[in-house]
Scaffold this active site. Structure first.
Site, PDB file in Angstrom:
ATOM      1  N   CYS A   1       1.642  14.224  -3.201  1.00  0.00           N
ATOM      2  CA  CYS A   1       2.240  13.633  -4.398  1.00  0.00           C
ATOM      3  C   CYS A   1       2.005  14.634  -5.523  1.00  0.00           C
ATOM      4  O   CYS A   1       0.852  15.019  -5.785  1.00  0.00           O
ATOM      5  CB  CYS A   1       1.531  12.311  -4.702  1.00  0.00           C
ATOM      6  SG  CYS A   1       2.027  11.545  -6.248  1.00  0.00           S
TER       7      CYS A   1
ATOM      8  N   GLU B   1      13.463   4.784  -4.345  1.00  0.00           N
ATOM      9  CA  GLU B   1      12.674   3.627  -3.894  1.00  0.00           C
ATOM     10  C   GLU B   1      13.558   2.389  -3.731  1.00  0.00           C
ATOM     11  O   GLU B   1      13.252   1.495  -2.967  1.00  0.00           O
ATOM     12  CB  GLU B   1      11.516   3.337  -4.866  1.00  0.00           C
ATOM     13  CG  GLU B   1      10.528   4.503  -4.969  1.00  0.00           C
ATOM     14  CD  GLU B   1       9.221   4.286  -4.213  1.00  0.00           C
ATOM     15  OE1 GLU B   1       8.754   3.160  -4.139  1.00  0.00           O
ATOM     16  OE2 GLU B   1       8.671   5.286  -3.712  1.00  0.00           O
TER      17      GLU B   1
ATOM     18  N   HIS C   1       9.741  12.754  -3.533  1.00  0.00           N
ATOM     19  CA  HIS C   1      10.906  11.882  -3.280  1.00  0.00           C
ATOM     20  C   HIS C   1      12.218  12.667  -3.285  1.00  0.00           C
ATOM     21  O   HIS C   1      13.216  12.204  -2.739  1.00  0.00           O
ATOM     22  CB  HIS C   1      11.038  10.815  -4.368  1.00  0.00           C
ATOM     23  CG  HIS C   1      10.088   9.669  -4.234  1.00  0.00           C
ATOM     24  ND1 HIS C   1       8.733   9.801  -4.400  1.00  0.00           N
ATOM     25  CD2 HIS C   1      10.314   8.361  -3.957  1.00  0.00           C
ATOM     26  CE1 HIS C   1       8.158   8.619  -4.250  1.00  0.00           C
ATOM     27  NE2 HIS C   1       9.091   7.722  -3.975  1.00  0.00           N
TER      28      HIS C   1
ATOM     29  N   CYS D   1       8.731  16.884  -6.785  1.00  0.00           N
ATOM     30  CA  CYS D   1       8.398  15.484  -6.515  1.00  0.00           C
ATOM     31  C   CYS D   1       8.788  15.229  -5.064  1.00  0.00           C
ATOM     32  O   CYS D   1       9.889  15.611  -4.637  1.00  0.00           O
ATOM     33  CB  CYS D   1       9.166  14.560  -7.454  1.00  0.00           C
ATOM     34  SG  CYS D   1       8.989  12.817  -7.016  1.00  0.00           S
TER      35      CYS D   1
ATOM     36  N   ASP E   1       0.143   9.440  -0.815  1.00  0.00           N
ATOM     37  CA  ASP E   1       1.158   9.455  -1.876  1.00  0.00           C
ATOM     38  C   ASP E   1       1.129   8.109  -2.593  1.00  0.00           C
ATOM     39  O   ASP E   1       0.646   7.111  -2.040  1.00  0.00           O
ATOM     40  CB  ASP E   1       2.565   9.701  -1.306  1.00  0.00           C
ATOM     41  CG  ASP E   1       3.622   9.784  -2.416  1.00  0.00           C
ATOM     42  OD1 ASP E   1       3.358  10.442  -3.447  1.00  0.00           O
ATOM     43  OD2 ASP E   1       4.696   9.183  -2.280  1.00  0.00           O
ATOM     44  N   SER E   2       1.658   8.095  -3.804  1.00  0.00           N
ATOM     45  CA  SER E   2       1.750   6.839  -4.547  1.00  0.00           C
ATOM     46  C   SER E   2       2.638   5.840  -3.798  1.00  0.00           C
ATOM     47  O   SER E   2       2.473   4.636  -3.943  1.00  0.00           O
ATOM     48  CB  SER E   2       2.330   7.108  -5.935  1.00  0.00           C
ATOM     49  OG  SER E   2       3.598   7.716  -5.798  1.00  0.00           O
TER      50      SER E   2
HETATM   51  N1  DGL Z   1       6.189  11.214  -5.058  1.00  0.00           N
HETATM   52  C1  DGL Z   1       5.506  11.373  -6.311  1.00  0.00           C
HETATM   53  C2  DGL Z   1       5.454  12.848  -6.688  1.00  0.00           C
HETATM   54  O1  DGL Z   1       5.599  13.721  -5.845  1.00  0.00           O
HETATM   55  C3  DGL Z   1       6.091  10.627  -7.476  1.00  0.00           C
HETATM   56  C4  DGL Z   1       6.276   9.174  -7.314  1.00  0.00           C
HETATM   57  C5  DGL Z   1       5.664   8.386  -8.422  1.00  0.00           C
HETATM   58  O2  DGL Z   1       6.086   8.506  -9.592  1.00  0.00           O
HETATM   59  O3  DGL Z   1       4.769   7.639  -8.098  1.00  0.00           O
HETATM   60  O4  DGL Z   1       5.247  13.148  -7.835  1.00  0.00           O
END
Ligand code: DGL
Length: 279
Positions: free
Chosen positions: A78, A163, A199, A197, A15-16
């Protein structure tokens, strides 16, 4: 690096940043016997507002790094990377550099599940700006369910709220309510909302609070875990290339201390982390 060897290794989860930990948590719960390596590109997160070229370049570097660590199978946990890089990696890179290794994303398994949830066929998608602009959910949903209608809403503030550990506080209510109101204003018969997403599960309580009662929010973790289990069952040739000693390693491109503090929010456990460089 010899990418043609089929030597068994851990499953890579990329993931990012921290969001993919919500996917890792569900995968480990479902399949605790496997070994995992989680890689968060925290130094370059968020990816959500970055261009196609950059997300592809960064994701490709991360996948190659996980291959270097011995992963035969990598999950892009991600949505932004799945939306903007997965297809190029699968179609352009793998056949050339590592034809026997596999990279899977999170969008397809999520979309496969919604057919069993919606009654109205009107689907809302919440995601980063990159994921919504890519229209990946729209395209994938139309492939499987041509009659469904899809409504997207980009929520650029949600990842920074998580975050920065602000997601449980009242300030987050403003942004969550605003995006949900915008989404629902597009069509009041939306009855299923994909949290597109990784998150967003951390905002689930607030999402539930502002969504109309009859609308079902769909987080991805369990869906992706179920789909991976099914994939490994259907591909025993890949399953034997995934080691099973119930271990989990963590890699970050940022400070290990920072990662370990934040990761405990997502996983409710203390983790050992190493720093790596992606290039
Ligand atoms: N967790 C990432 C996703 O599922 C998004 C986070 C980011 O913008 O880097 O898209």
């Amino acid at each position: 690096m010899d990418l043609n060897n089929k030597q068994p290794g851990p499953i890579g989860i990329f993931d990012s940043g921290y969001g993919g930990l919500t996917i890792l948590g569900n995968i480990r719960k479902r399949m605790p016997e496997y070994d995992y390596i989680y890689l968060g590109d925290n130094a370059r997160a968020p990816y959500g507002t970055r261009s196609f070229e950059i997300v592809y370049e960064f994701t490709r570097e991360a996948v190659l790094k996980l291959f270097e660590y011995g992963c035969q199978l990598v999950i892009l946990a991600c949505n932004t990377a799945s939306a903007k890089a997965l297809r190029s990696i699968q179609q352009k890179d793998l056949p050339r550099i590592a034809p026997d290794r596999r990279v899977l994303g999170v969008i397809r398994p999520t979309v496969e599940a919604i057919g069993g949830i919606t009654n109205t066929g009107k689907i809302g998608v919440l995601g980063t700006t990159g994921t919504i602009q890519s229209q990946s959910y729209l395209l994938e949903i139309k492939k499987l369910y041509p009659g469904y209608e899809v409504f997207g809403e980009a929520c650029p503030m949600w990842v920074p709220l998580v975050e920065n550990n602000e997601h449980q506080f009242p300030g987050a209510d403003y942004f969550v309510r605003q995006n949900i109101d915008h989404l629902m204003a597009q069509d009041t018969s939306i009855d299923t909302v994909i949290l597109g997403c990784t998150h967003y599960p951390l905002l689930l309580d607030k999402i539930r609070k502002f969504l109309p009662k009859e609308v079902c929010p769909v987080p991805q973790g369990e869906l992706v875990a179920g789909s991976l289990k099914n994939y490994l069952f259907r591909h025993p040739d890949m399953d034997i290339r995934c080691t099973k000693n119930a271990t989990c390693r963590f890699l970050t491109t940022e400070s290990p201390q920072k990662f370990s503090a934040a990761a405990s929010l997502f996983l409710q456990e203390k983790v050992e982390v190493s720093r790596i460089v992606l290039e």
